[in-house]
Design a protein around this motif. Structure first.
Motif, mmCIF file in Angstrom:
data_model
loop_
_atom_site.group_PDB
_atom_site.id
_atom_site.type_symbol
_atom_site.label_atom_id
_atom_site.label_comp_id
_atom_site.label_asym_id
_atom_site.label_seq_id
_atom_site.Cartn_x
_atom_site.Cartn_y
_atom_site.Cartn_z
ATOM 1 N N PHE A 114 -32.067 -37.817 -11.601
ATOM 2 C CA PHE A 114 -31.923 -39.145 -11.006
ATOM 3 C C PHE A 114 -30.535 -39.358 -10.411
ATOM 4 C CE2 PHE A 114 -35.741 -40.186 -13.559
ATOM 5 C CZ PHE A 114 -36.513 -40.712 -12.530
ATOM 6 N N ASP A 115 -29.508 -38.813 -11.039
ATOM 7 C CA ASP A 115 -28.158 -38.899 -10.469
ATOM 8 C C ASP A 115 -28.100 -38.191 -9.121
ATOM 9 O OD1 ASP A 115 -27.315 -40.320 -12.691
ATOM 10 O OD2 ASP A 115 -26.223 -38.627 -13.596
ATOM 11 N N ALA A 116 -28.666 -36.988 -9.031
ATOM 12 C CA ALA A 116 -28.677 -36.240 -7.773
ATOM 13 C C ALA A 116 -29.499 -36.968 -6.710
ATOM 14 C CB ALA A 116 -29.216 -34.827 -7.998
ATOM 15 N N LEU A 117 -30.633 -37.532 -7.102
ATOM 16 C CA LEU A 117 -31.456 -38.281 -6.148
ATOM 17 C C LEU A 117 -30.694 -39.465 -5.577
ATOM 18 C CD1 LEU A 117 -34.910 -38.302 -7.953
ATOM 19 C CD2 LEU A 117 -34.469 -37.450 -5.645
ATOM 20 N N GLU A 118 -30.048 -40.218 -6.443
ATOM 21 C CA GLU A 118 -29.338 -41.404 -5.967
ATOM 22 C C GLU A 118 -28.175 -41.022 -5.043
ATOM 23 O OE1 GLU A 118 -27.606 -45.633 -7.551
ATOM 24 O OE2 GLU A 118 -28.989 -44.492 -8.815
ATOM 25 N N ALA A 161 -40.424 -37.418 -5.258
ATOM 26 C CA ALA A 161 -41.247 -36.693 -6.222
ATOM 27 C C ALA A 161 -40.345 -35.791 -7.053
ATOM 28 C CB ALA A 161 -42.307 -35.847 -5.519
ATOM 29 N N ILE A 162 -40.541 -35.842 -8.356
ATOM 30 C CA ILE A 162 -39.841 -34.943 -9.272
ATOM 31 C C ILE A 162 -40.900 -34.057 -9.904
ATOM 32 C CG2 ILE A 162 -38.516 -34.779 -11.411
ATOM 33 C CD1 ILE A 162 -37.281 -37.505 -10.736
ATOM 34 N N LEU A 163 -40.694 -32.747 -9.858
ATOM 35 C CA LEU A 163 -41.579 -31.792 -10.509
ATOM 36 C C LEU A 163 -40.858 -31.297 -11.751
ATOM 37 C CD1 LEU A 163 -42.574 -31.959 -7.532
ATOM 38 C CD2 LEU A 163 -43.366 -29.624 -7.826
ATOM 39 N N PHE A 164 -41.388 -31.633 -12.919
ATOM 40 C CA PHE A 164 -40.758 -31.323 -14.192
ATOM 41 C C PHE A 164 -41.596 -30.298 -14.927
ATOM 42 C CE2 PHE A 164 -40.246 -32.196 -18.772
ATOM 43 C CZ PHE A 164 -38.877 -32.017 -18.894
ATOM 44 N N ARG A 183 -37.664 -46.915 -2.685
ATOM 45 C CA ARG A 183 -38.279 -45.597 -2.866
ATOM 46 C C ARG A 183 -39.257 -45.629 -4.036
ATOM 47 N NH1 ARG A 183 -34.902 -41.969 -0.016
ATOM 48 N NH2 ARG A 183 -34.274 -43.238 1.732
ATOM 49 N N ASP A 184 -40.461 -45.172 -3.782
ATOM 50 C CA ASP A 184 -41.479 -45.021 -4.820
ATOM 51 C C ASP A 184 -41.309 -43.635 -5.432
ATOM 52 O OD1 ASP A 184 -43.776 -45.488 -6.389
ATOM 53 O OD2 ASP A 184 -45.044 -44.533 -4.882
ATOM 54 N N THR A 185 -41.148 -43.569 -6.738
ATOM 55 C CA THR A 185 -40.888 -42.302 -7.417
ATOM 56 C C THR A 185 -42.061 -41.926 -8.317
ATOM 57 O OG1 THR A 185 -38.527 -42.808 -7.437
ATOM 58 C CG2 THR A 185 -39.285 -41.068 -8.922
ATOM 59 N N LYS A 186 -42.541 -40.713 -8.138
ATOM 60 C CA LYS A 186 -43.595 -40.176 -8.994
ATOM 61 C C LYS A 186 -43.072 -38.904 -9.647
ATOM 62 C CE LYS A 186 -47.441 -41.969 -6.242
ATOM 63 N NZ LYS A 186 -47.060 -43.289 -6.592
ATOM 64 N N ILE A 187 -43.472 -38.707 -10.891
ATOM 65 C CA ILE A 187 -43.070 -37.503 -11.603
ATOM 66 C C ILE A 187 -44.322 -36.707 -11.944
ATOM 67 C CG2 ILE A 187 -41.904 -36.549 -13.626
ATOM 68 C CD1 ILE A 187 -40.182 -39.075 -13.682
ATOM 69 N N THR A 247 -45.446 -42.909 -14.255
ATOM 70 C CA THR A 247 -44.956 -42.978 -12.878
ATOM 71 C C THR A 247 -46.068 -42.749 -11.858
ATOM 72 O OG1 THR A 247 -44.374 -40.630 -12.872
ATOM 73 C CG2 THR A 247 -42.663 -42.177 -13.577
ATOM 74 N N ASN A 248 -47.319 -42.805 -12.302
ATOM 75 C CA ASN A 248 -48.473 -42.536 -11.442
ATOM 76 C C ASN A 248 -48.423 -41.143 -10.837
ATOM 77 O OD1 ASN A 248 -49.792 -45.082 -11.775
ATOM 78 N ND2 ASN A 248 -48.202 -45.976 -10.474
ATOM 79 N N GLY A 249 -47.837 -40.219 -11.593
ATOM 80 C CA GLY A 249 -47.818 -38.821 -11.188
ATOM 81 C C GLY A 249 -49.015 -38.107 -11.778
#
Length: 165
Positions: free
Chosen positions: A38-42, A56-59, A91-95, A116-118
């Motif tokens: 999240f720090d890198a995204l911001e 989108a974050i792929l974890f 921004r809409d964020t999904k994980i 997150t509706n991922g």
């Protein structure tokens, strides 16, 4: 780097080299990983170094949380961070979470994706199709691309083979 970078051939090669130099051991800390993401995204959004679209974050994990805060604090961080991205940057964020192998966490990863509706996807130890599983995020985003039933979207994942870049 403290920013996200475009997936150029050069950047992909640097990433692959970094991954190949990793060693196993240590601990699994979901909270620290999401905080870094999240720090890198911001920072990337603030620098206007993005496409301006969805986030989108792929974890992926092959273990269970062994360090850092408990799942409820991880979920709190995720909820606060996704709300911040929505409020400040629209921004809409999904994980999208992937539990790799039989020893991987399945409860927290599923809850993270659902919050997150991922999409949560378990991937088997030896018979799992990681590339196919990771394509799930393409499918979800492609659903919103067309306004009518005649719309077709062609998407394909980047396929990685250990022998070539």
């Amino acid at each position: 780097t403290d920013l996200l970078v475009r997936a150029t051939n050069e950047n992909k090669k640097l990433l692959i080299d970094s991954i190949q130099n990793l060693t196993d051991g240590g601990a699994t800390n979901f909270h620290a990983g999401f905080q870094l993401a999240f720090d890198a995204l911001e920072r990337t959004i603030e620098q206007e170094y993005t496409s301006g679209c969805n986030v989108a974050i792929l974890f992926k994990t092959d273990g269970v949380r062994t360090a850092g805060p408990e799942t409820d604090e991880v979920l709190s961080l995720i909820n606060d961070s996704t709300q911040r991205l929505a409020t400040l940057y629209n921004r809409d964020t999904k994980i999208f979470t992937f539990s790799l192998g039989s020893q991987a966490d399945r409860l927290a990863t599923k809850e993270i994706a659902c919050n997150t509706n991922g999409i949560w996807t378990p991937v088997g130890d030896f018979d799992g199709d990681l590339v196919g599983a990771m394509a799930s995020y393409y499918k979800l985003f492609a659903l919103g691309l067309g306004d009518d039933t005649e719309f077709t979207a062609w998407v394909e994942p980047y396929e990685f083979f250990w022998s070539e870049y």
